[in-house]
Write a protein that holds these residues in place. Structure first.
Motif, PDB file in Angstrom:
ATOM      1  N   GLN A 181      60.268 107.449 108.282  1.00  0.00           N
ATOM      2  CA  GLN A 181      60.921 106.815 109.434  1.00  0.00           C
ATOM      3  C   GLN A 181      62.432 106.789 109.304  1.00  0.00           C
ATOM      4  O   GLN A 181      63.156 107.043 110.252  1.00  0.00           O
ATOM      5  CB  GLN A 181      60.393 105.377 109.533  1.00  0.00           C
TER       6      GLN A 181
ATOM      7  N   ASP B 149      54.879 110.088 120.959  1.00  0.00           N
ATOM      8  CA  ASP B 149      53.905 110.965 120.300  1.00  0.00           C
ATOM      9  C   ASP B 149      52.589 111.072 121.058  1.00  0.00           C
ATOM     10  O   ASP B 149      51.707 111.815 120.638  1.00  0.00           O
ATOM     11  CB  ASP B 149      53.577 110.428 118.894  1.00  0.00           C
TER      12      ASP B 149
ATOM     13  N   GLU C  69      64.411 103.765 119.218  1.00  0.00           N
ATOM     14  CA  GLU C  69      65.044 104.411 118.072  1.00  0.00           C
ATOM     15  C   GLU C  69      64.120 105.536 117.631  1.00  0.00           C
ATOM     16  O   GLU C  69      63.790 106.375 118.425  1.00  0.00           O
ATOM     17  CB  GLU C  69      65.331 103.402 116.971  1.00  0.00           C
ATOM     18  N   ASN C  70      63.653 105.581 116.414  1.00  0.00           N
ATOM     19  CA  ASN C  70      62.763 106.679 116.051  1.00  0.00           C
ATOM     20  C   ASN C  70      61.299 106.280 116.076  1.00  0.00           C
ATOM     21  O   ASN C  70      60.437 107.052 115.668  1.00  0.00           O
ATOM     22  CB  ASN C  70      63.110 107.213 114.660  1.00  0.00           C
TER      23      ASN C  70
ATOM     24  N   GLU D 288      56.341 103.023 118.589  1.00  0.00           N
ATOM     25  CA  GLU D 288      55.563 101.804 118.826  1.00  0.00           C
ATOM     26  C   GLU D 288      56.242 100.975 119.906  1.00  0.00           C
ATOM     27  O   GLU D 288      56.862  99.946 119.624  1.00  0.00           O
ATOM     28  CB  GLU D 288      55.458 100.992 117.528  1.00  0.00           C
TER      29      GLU D 288
ATOM     30  N   ASP E 144      55.301 117.430 111.427  1.00  0.00           N
ATOM     31  CA  ASP E 144      54.372 118.537 111.693  1.00  0.00           C
ATOM     32  C   ASP E 144      54.614 119.697 110.745  1.00  0.00           C
ATOM     33  O   ASP E 144      53.676 120.306 110.243  1.00  0.00           O
ATOM     34  CB  ASP E 144      54.532 119.031 113.141  1.00  0.00           C
TER      35      ASP E 144
ATOM     36  N   SER F 211      58.889 113.777 114.675  1.00  0.00           N
ATOM     37  CA  SER F 211      57.500 114.232 114.803  1.00  0.00           C
ATOM     38  C   SER F 211      57.390 115.709 114.458  1.00  0.00           C
ATOM     39  O   SER F 211      56.457 116.135 113.774  1.00  0.00           O
ATOM     40  CB  SER F 211      57.003 114.020 116.224  1.00  0.00           C
TER      41      SER F 211
ATOM     42  N   ASP G   2      68.649 108.084 108.473  1.00  0.00           N
ATOM     43  CA  ASP G   2      69.269 106.860 108.969  1.00  0.00           C
ATOM     44  C   ASP G   2      68.636 106.523 110.316  1.00  0.00           C
ATOM     45  O   ASP G   2      67.441 106.707 110.492  1.00  0.00           O
ATOM     46  CB  ASP G   2      70.785 107.098 109.073  1.00  0.00           C
ATOM     47  N   ASN G   3      69.389 106.018 111.271  1.00  0.00           N
ATOM     48  CA  ASN G   3      68.742 105.661 112.524  1.00  0.00           C
ATOM     49  C   ASN G   3      69.038 106.650 113.637  1.00  0.00           C
ATOM     50  O   ASN G   3      68.908 106.332 114.806  1.00  0.00           O
ATOM     51  CB  ASN G   3      69.126 104.246 112.944  1.00  0.00           C
ATOM     52  N   LYS G   4      69.424 107.844 113.260  1.00  0.00           N
ATOM     53  CA  LYS G   4      69.722 108.835 114.302  1.00  0.00           C
ATOM     54  C   LYS G   4      68.423 109.292 114.968  1.00  0.00           C
ATOM     55  O   LYS G   4      67.462 109.628 114.278  1.00  0.00           O
ATOM     56  CB  LYS G   4      70.407 110.021 113.635  1.00  0.00           C
ATOM     57  N   PRO G   5      68.380 109.290 116.282  1.00  0.00           N
ATOM     58  CA  PRO G   5      67.163 109.771 116.941  1.00  0.00           C
ATOM     59  C   PRO G   5      67.061 111.293 116.789  1.00  0.00           C
ATOM     60  O   PRO G   5      67.957 112.000 117.206  1.00  0.00           O
ATOM     61  CB  PRO G   5      67.351 109.390 118.415  1.00  0.00           C
ATOM     62  N   TRP G   6      66.021 111.760 116.149  1.00  0.00           N
ATOM     63  CA  TRP G   6      65.853 113.194 115.966  1.00  0.00           C
ATOM     64  C   TRP G   6      64.375 113.541 116.060  1.00  0.00           C
ATOM     65  O   TRP G   6      63.523 112.651 116.185  1.00  0.00           O
ATOM     66  CB  TRP G   6      66.441 113.646 114.629  1.00  0.00           C
TER      67      TRP G   6
ATOM     68  N   MET H 299      54.197  99.368 112.273  1.00  0.00           N
ATOM     69  CA  MET H 299      53.229  98.352 112.709  1.00  0.00           C
ATOM     70  C   MET H 299      51.826  98.884 112.668  1.00  0.00           C
ATOM     71  O   MET H 299      50.886  98.146 112.737  1.00  0.00           O
ATOM     72  CB  MET H 299      53.547  97.911 114.119  1.00  0.00           C
TER      73      MET H 299
ATOM     74  N   LYS I  51      54.591 109.997 108.900  1.00  0.00           N
ATOM     75  CA  LYS I  51      55.699 109.651 109.791  1.00  0.00           C
ATOM     76  C   LYS I  51      56.269 108.284 109.431  1.00  0.00           C
ATOM     77  O   LYS I  51      57.474 108.069 109.448  1.00  0.00           O
ATOM     78  CB  LYS I  51      55.226 109.659 111.240  1.00  0.00           C
TER      79      LYS I  51
ATOM     80  N   ARG J 255      49.085 109.907 119.292  1.00  0.00           N
ATOM     81  CA  ARG J 255      48.452 110.900 118.428  1.00  0.00           C
ATOM     82  C   ARG J 255      47.472 110.290 117.443  1.00  0.00           C
ATOM     83  O   ARG J 255      47.564 110.505 116.246  1.00  0.00           O
ATOM     84  CB  ARG J 255      49.542 111.646 117.653  1.00  0.00           C
TER      85      ARG J 255
END
Lengths: 245, 353
Positions: B120, A209, A8-9, A12, B135, B131, B124-128, B1, B116, A188
């Motif tokens: 997070q 990353d 997902e995003n 880890e 930055d 990073s 929502d949970n859309k992959p974009w 984590m 980050k 990173r």
């Protein structure tokens, strides 16, 4: 070869997967691209199994395993246990253990021959680890951290540890583990090595990353550039390897 | 984590050491003399705010934030206060009084991991390209603040504070200036898709496409249990920096890029589910229609020119008290003229609570 992937995003990847020389566990619920990244690298060689542990997706941090066995925490449900027993190769012993420190992945770091464990682990657990995983067990800390399973990761060919590990500690660990070790980071600058990446003897998966420098350190210490899966045979280490400089 | 929860290592660590008096400028001194609220409030976790002018931004020699109450006068005062602390913590066994210091810093590359983590779930949970987005925030050092724990002053052999936990981040990004970046592109696309109402979508589209140079994306995120005393200084810092940037930036283009006509905010709120009447009558829990996770969102929404909500897709862990509520996303557009009113209302809202 080391590959960069994402769950997902989150970068880890070591939290949502567990990779060994005999099997690979992947968390359910992530996008298909996470699962297919593993399939693409590993499909012909070892089974890639989708699972949850205790209904959660953080399987990499809850279980500990190598090619000989897999240890699961007491929170694992019976269905999950059965599913894993069915999906993994027969020579892999799947065992659910009753240990107060249930995040086994954070407490135990192991390869096929040696394991480093949290200092407060039960005696029975230590014996089970030696039994099920077929390893020699050492209670250690890494750079003053007791969660050895989080701050270092090692395969049969090399290891990466917390960046603040001193040279003396590196020496000592390297002698215990009999593999070259390097202190470094992943994703990173993240110090939680085992959460950011997962590795076996011929391939590694790191968070998206991870910089090019970190990736090249990983490829060189784990010797991934020349490795081929067919060349993995149970090797006895004949030579003593000192600290990798 | 990979983050540690804010540790309690500072408990009573401030007992012996006298606090440096940071009111060296007339501005800070006057602010210090007028502020008085937090020292009287001993019933909850006591916080003292501190700040460090960062080396990367020497032109703002004026201290970024007022030092509060406790610091000032003498060591004995401090000790007395702390003695009161101890007695209180003896008497009230449920409430522990813990000293914590927070520092407001300019964003720097080492904050990547912490920021980050806070962002997070921004989209929502859309992959974009999260990073890339982080930055952008970290590169814009002139406008933007990161809140970390502040122990730096007194520790001799201090390690690089790359390891410090980031508790809060705030920044304002010009959507036109960064329009070519992948992350801004994806963000605009996400917002347009998330908008249900056609009229609102039209207005939003004009803002994001034609008027992008005048729109500032106000990114503000913090840990849920951050003390509320941090919030007004955080927003003050942001809006002050935006106005300083319109004068201090090296090029005319950059100066103009901070003359925002409006701010766009993406945030989350709890909205009541449609429940049977019978159930709600007996429930002793929350009865309001909307619960704002961040207090200032309520003020923003009242002052907004328009707003819309969107459904969230990823799994939520909803606390028991809020089981009758759904977590949804909220997007608001607030005109820049409304900002002074917002700042006033924010101060009065949080001074009461």
């Amino acid at each position: 070869m080391a590959t960069r992937i994402q769950f997902e995003n989150s970068c880890e990847v070591g939290v949502f997967s567990k990779l060994t020389n005999a099997y690979c566990l992947v968390a359910i619920g992530g996008s298909e691209s996470f699962y297919s990244a593993f399939e693409a690298e590993l499909a012909d060689v070892i089974p890639v199994v989708k699972t949850s542990i205790g209904g959660t997706r953080i399987i990499g941090r809850l279980c500990a395993g190598n090619k000989n066995g897999l240890l699961l925490p007491h929170t694992t449900t019976d269905q999950e246990l059965q599913h894993l027993r069915n999906s993994l190769p027969d020579q892999v012993v799947v065992q659910r253990i009753d240990e107060r420190l249930s995040a086994l992945g954070n407490c135990i770091a192991c390869n096929d021959h040696v394991a480093l464990t949290h200092t407060d682990l039960d005696k029975e657990t230590e014996e089970l680890i030696a039994d099920v995983l077929g390893v020699e067990v050492f209670r250690q800390t890494i750079a003053g951290n007791i969660l050895v399973g989080s701050y270092c990761t090692f395969s049969n060919r090399g290891g990466l540890v917390h960046p603040h590990t001193s040279i003396e500690d590196l020496d000592e660990l390297s002698t215990l583990l009999q593999v070259p070790l390097v202190a470094g980071t992943v994703n990173r600058g993240s110090e939680v090595i085992a959460a950011g990446m997962t590795v076996n003897d011929w391939t590694a998966f790191c968070g998206a990353d991870t910089t090019a420098t970190e990736l090249s350190v990983i490829e060189s210490v784990f010797k991934l550039r020349e490795a081929q899966p067919s060349a993995i045979v149970d090797e006895m280490r004949k030579s003593l390897i000192d600290t990798y400089v | 984590m990979n983050h540690r929860r804010p540790s309690k290592r500072r408990r009573h660590s401030r007992l012996q050491r006298p606090q440096p008096f940071l009111g060296f400028s007339p501005f800070a001194r006057s602010l210090f003399l007028t502020s008085s609220c937090s020292s009287s409030n001993r019933h909850s976790r006591d916080r003292s705010l501190s700040h460090l002018p960062s080396e990367s931004n020497p032109k703002h020699a004026v201290c970024k934030h007022p030092t509060p109450t406790k610091r000032p006068s003498s060591v004995s005062d401090d000790d007395e206060d702390n003695e009161v602390n101890e007695k209180e913590s003896g008497a009230e066994q449920e409430m522990e009084i813990i000293q914590a210091d927070f520092g407001f810093f300019d964003p720097k590359p080492g904050d990547f991991g912490g920021v980050k983590l806070l962002l997070q779930n921004y989209l929502d949970n859309k992959p974009w390209d999260l990073s890339g987005f982080v930055d952008l925030i970290l590169e814009q050092t002139t406008v933007g603040t990161v809140v970390k724990s502040d122990g730096g002053d007194d520790q001799g052999d201090e390690e690089n504070d790359d390891e410090d936990d980031v508790y809060a981040v705030i920044s304002a990004l010009n959507l036109g200036r960064y329009a070519e970046h992948e992350c801004i592109h994806e963000l605009k696309k996400f917002l347009l898709e998330a908008c249900g109402d056609e009229n609102v979508k039209k207005k939003l589209r004009t803002l994001l496409e034609k008027q992008a140079n005048e729109v500032g994306l106000l990114v503000s995120q913090r840990f849920v249990n951050c003390p509320h005393q941090l919030v007004p200084p955080l927003y003050d810092a942001l809006f002050d920096e935006v106005s300083w940037a319109t004068e201090d930036e090296p090029t005319q283009e950059l100066r103009d890029s901070f003359r925002f006509k409006c701010y766009l905010l993406v945030t989350r709120i709890y909205m009541r589910k449609k429940v049977d009447q019978q159930k709600t009558v007996t429930s002793p829990d929350c009865n309001e229609a909307v619960v704002y996770i961040k207090a200032e969102d309520e003020i923003f929404q009242e002052l907004s020119s328009f707003s819309f909500t969107f459904r969230l897709h990823n799994e939520q862990l909803v606390p028991y008290e809020l089981r009758n509520y759904n977590l949804i996303g909220l997007v608001m557009v607030v005109k820049a003229e409304a900002v002074p009113k917002f700042r006033e209302r924010l101060k009065s809202l949080l001074a009461e609570s």
